[in-house]
Enzyme design. Structure first.
Site, PDB file in Angstrom:
ATOM      1  N   SER A 108       0.928  -1.087  -0.059  1.00 53.84           N
ATOM      2  CA  SER A 108      -0.105  -0.051   0.093  1.00 53.84           C
ATOM      3  C   SER A 108       0.852   1.268   0.003  1.00 53.84           C
ATOM      4  O   SER A 108       2.090   1.143   0.478  1.00 53.84           O
ATOM      5  CB  SER A 108      -0.897   0.033   1.243  1.00 53.84           C
ATOM      6  OG  SER A 108      -1.576   1.136   1.607  1.00 53.84           O
ATOM      7  N   TYR A 121      -2.233  -1.389  10.828  1.00 52.46           N
ATOM      8  CA  TYR A 121      -2.188  -1.769   9.415  1.00 52.46           C
ATOM      9  C   TYR A 121      -0.880  -1.175   8.945  1.00 52.46           C
ATOM     10  O   TYR A 121      -0.260  -2.034   8.093  1.00 52.46           O
ATOM     11  CB  TYR A 121      -3.321  -1.254   8.581  1.00 52.46           C
ATOM     12  CG  TYR A 121      -3.395  -1.037   7.164  1.00 52.46           C
ATOM     13  CD1 TYR A 121      -3.873  -2.372   6.779  1.00 52.46           C
ATOM     14  CD2 TYR A 121      -3.069  -0.060   6.343  1.00 52.46           C
ATOM     15  CE1 TYR A 121      -3.998  -2.508   5.458  1.00 52.46           C
ATOM     16  CE2 TYR A 121      -3.274  -0.261   4.982  1.00 52.46           C
ATOM     17  CZ  TYR A 121      -3.700  -1.309   4.462  1.00 52.46           C
ATOM     18  OH  TYR A 121      -3.739  -1.763   3.111  1.00 52.46           O
TER      19      TYR A 121
HETATM   20  N1  LIG Z   1      -8.602  -0.843  -1.180  1.00 50.62           N
HETATM   21  C1  LIG Z   1      -7.852   0.021  -0.804  1.00 50.62           C
HETATM   22  O1  LIG Z   1      -7.985   1.363  -0.747  1.00 50.62           O
HETATM   23  C2  LIG Z   1      -6.259  -0.552  -0.808  1.00 50.62           C
HETATM   24  C3  LIG Z   1      -5.423   0.125  -0.491  1.00 50.62           C
HETATM   25  C4  LIG Z   1      -3.898   0.083  -0.371  1.00 50.62           C
HETATM   26  C5  LIG Z   1      -3.803  -1.302  -0.364  1.00 50.62           C
HETATM   27  N2  LIG Z   1      -4.955  -2.355  -0.387  1.00 50.62           N
HETATM   28  C6  LIG Z   1      -4.712  -3.632  -0.129  1.00 50.62           C
HETATM   29  O2  LIG Z   1      -5.085  -4.325  -1.288  1.00 50.62           O
HETATM   30  C7  LIG Z   1      -5.234  -5.647  -0.956  1.00 50.62           C
HETATM   31  C8  LIG Z   1      -6.667  -6.320  -1.377  1.00 50.62           C
HETATM   32  O3  LIG Z   1      -7.679  -5.432  -0.589  1.00 50.62           O
HETATM   33  P1  LIG Z   1      -9.017  -4.873  -1.190  1.00 50.62           P
HETATM   34  O4  LIG Z   1      -8.849  -3.543  -1.544  1.00 50.62           O
HETATM   35  O5  LIG Z   1      -9.345  -5.865  -2.610  1.00 50.62           O
HETATM   36  O6  LIG Z   1     -10.039  -5.315   0.000  1.00 50.62           O
HETATM   37  P2  LIG Z   1     -11.181  -6.198  -0.147  1.00 50.62           P
HETATM   38  O7  LIG Z   1     -12.130  -5.934  -0.975  1.00 50.62           O
HETATM   39  O8  LIG Z   1     -11.576  -6.196   1.518  1.00 50.62           O
HETATM   40  O9  LIG Z   1     -10.552  -7.748  -0.150  1.00 50.62           O
HETATM   41  C9  LIG Z   1      -9.859  -7.982   0.570  1.00 50.62           C
HETATM   42  C10 LIG Z   1      -9.593  -9.786   0.395  1.00 50.62           C
HETATM   43  O10 LIG Z   1      -8.777 -10.474   1.289  1.00 50.62           O
HETATM   44  C11 LIG Z   1      -9.501 -11.743   1.476  1.00 50.62           C
HETATM   45  N3  LIG Z   1      -8.810 -12.328   2.611  1.00 50.62           N
HETATM   46  C12 LIG Z   1      -8.865 -11.455   3.851  1.00 50.62           C
HETATM   47  N4  LIG Z   1      -8.208 -12.447   4.691  1.00 50.62           N
HETATM   48  C13 LIG Z   1      -7.979 -13.638   3.943  1.00 50.62           C
HETATM   49  C14 LIG Z   1      -7.339 -14.932   4.497  1.00 50.62           C
HETATM   50  N5  LIG Z   1      -7.087 -14.923   5.509  1.00 50.62           N
HETATM   51  N6  LIG Z   1      -7.078 -15.764   3.589  1.00 50.62           N
HETATM   52  C15 LIG Z   1      -7.668 -15.653   2.312  1.00 50.62           C
HETATM   53  N7  LIG Z   1      -8.098 -14.366   1.994  1.00 50.62           N
HETATM   54  C16 LIG Z   1      -8.190 -13.359   2.905  1.00 50.62           C
HETATM   55  C17 LIG Z   1     -10.831 -11.416   1.483  1.00 50.62           C
HETATM   56  O11 LIG Z   1     -11.703 -12.356   1.533  1.00 50.62           O
HETATM   57  P3  LIG Z   1     -13.008 -12.603   2.170  1.00 50.62           P
HETATM   58  O12 LIG Z   1     -14.081 -12.332   0.888  1.00 50.62           O
HETATM   59  O13 LIG Z   1     -13.394 -14.134   2.361  1.00 50.62           O
HETATM   60  O14 LIG Z   1     -13.384 -11.596   3.276  1.00 50.62           O
HETATM   61  C18 LIG Z   1     -11.081 -10.373   0.649  1.00 50.62           C
HETATM   62  O15 LIG Z   1     -11.284 -11.344  -0.807  1.00 50.62           O
HETATM   63  C19 LIG Z   1      -5.278  -5.766   0.665  1.00 50.62           C
HETATM   64  O16 LIG Z   1      -4.060  -6.403   0.928  1.00 50.62           O
HETATM   65  C20 LIG Z   1      -5.004  -4.359   1.035  1.00 50.62           C
HETATM   66  O17 LIG Z   1      -4.443  -4.036   2.065  1.00 50.62           O
HETATM   67  C21 LIG Z   1      -6.173  -1.890  -0.652  1.00 50.62           C
END
Ligand SMILES: NC(=O)c1ccc[n+]([C@@H]2O[C@H](COP(=O)([O-])OP(=O)(O)OC[C@H]3O[C@@H](n4cnc5c(N)ncnc54)[C@H](OP(=O)(O)O)[C@@H]3O)[C@@H](O)[C@H]2O)c1
Length: 247
Positions: A108, A121
């Site tokens: 991130s 985080y």
């Molecule tokens: N969105 C943002 O603004 C942002 C910005 C910077 C970085 N990120 C990073 O991008 C990545 C993806 O996040 P996102 O934005 O797509 O959020 P999201 O929509 O909440 O998706 C996160 C995914 O991770 C899965 N997950 C969580 N814990 C898990 C586990 N123990 N084993 C397997 N899968 C697991 C969740 O599965 P479930 O569906 O089962 O819950 C979900 O599909 C993360 O690492 C986040 O920190 C996000």
């Protein structure tokens, strides 16, 4: 995915079917040793190789440091940091024997700079950044590349999935004013978030490149923040964050 139920996997498998993609969804909870071992075994047994690992699973635990339980904090690191370590350890013997492979860790902008009330985080993402930067040297001789994807705000379910440390809902909390300001700023960040497909495109560009960079910053907000951070002192940057959050 960690929950293979139809309502979770169907949207993905439907897209794959419509676009004629050879996508197979398998069970994987990155928090669990056996689950990771089984998922990697399944892939290796069926395909005999692993070219790319993308460590995407992650969520944010928010709230003041004082109020989070050790279990909440450990759970944050279990998924965001140890989860990625677990999958990397599982694929490395295979990639090393192949003498090729790409590992993409989704960190991130929050793996390089920190904002208020998000310490757990940031801790987990800074840790994954440091680990990734170090292992590039031991992996390079085996043709394995490590890639960091650093998005700013992305319009995914991330915002809905933010966990708040349980005891910070305490009505007498001395942090309530700060919490309200941070929540307001988060709302703004979410409103200006980029589409997840921009992150997907950066991942695709990086894994299809013969010579990928270590870091890919994704989104104008992240690019701007990183550029500003390079050129000013800690104090100046701190003042900028305070101004942005109205604190
Ligand atoms: N969105 C943002 O603004 C942002 C910005 C910077 C970085 N990120 C990073 O991008 C990545 C993806 O996040 P996102 O934005 O797509 O959020 P999201 O929509 O909440 O998706 C996160 C995914 O991770 C899965 N997950 C969580 N814990 C898990 C586990 N123990 N084993 C397997 N899968 C697991 C969740 O599965 P479930 O569906 O089962 O819950 C979900 O599909 C993360 O690492 C986040 O920190 C996000």
């Amino acid at each position: 995915m960690r929950r293979l139920e139809e309502e979770k996997s169907k949207p993905l498998t439907d897209i794959a079917k419509n676009e004629n993609l050879q996508l197979q969804v398998i069970d994987l909870d990155v928090d669990n040793d056996n689950s990771v071992a089984n998922a990697i075994d399944t892939i290796v047994n069926e395909r005999k190789r692993i070219d790319v690992l993308v460590n995407n699973a992650g969520y944010a635990l928010g709230g003041p440091l004082e109020y989070a339980s050790m279990n909440e904090i450990k759970a944050q690191f279990e998924t965001n940091f140890f989860g990625a370590v677990r999958t990397m350890q599982a694929v490395l013997p295979i990639m090393r024997k192949q003498r090729t492979g790409k590992i993409v860790n989704i960190t991130s902008m929050g793996g390089r700079i920190a904002i208020p009330l998000s310490s757990f985080y940031h801790g987990s993402k800074f840790a994954l950044e440091g680990l990734s930067e170090s292992i590039q040297y031991e992996l390079e001789p085996f043709g394995i590349k490590i890639i960091l994807i650093e998005p700013g705000a992305v319009g995914s379910n991330f915002w809905r999935n933010i966990k708040i440390a349980k005891s910070s809902s305490n009505t007498n909390s001395p942090y309530t004013q700060l919490e309200n300001k941070v929540l307001k700023a988060f709302k703004k960040m979410e409103e200006n978030a980029i589409s997840p497909s921009e992150v997907a495109k950066a991942i695709l560009d990086s894994v299809t490149s013969d010579n990928p960079q270590l870091r890919y910053v994704v989104g104008n907000d992240a690019a701007r923040m990183m550029e500003v951070r390079k050129n000013i002192s800690d104090t100046e940057f701190g003042n900028l964050i305070k101004k942005q959050f109205g604190i």
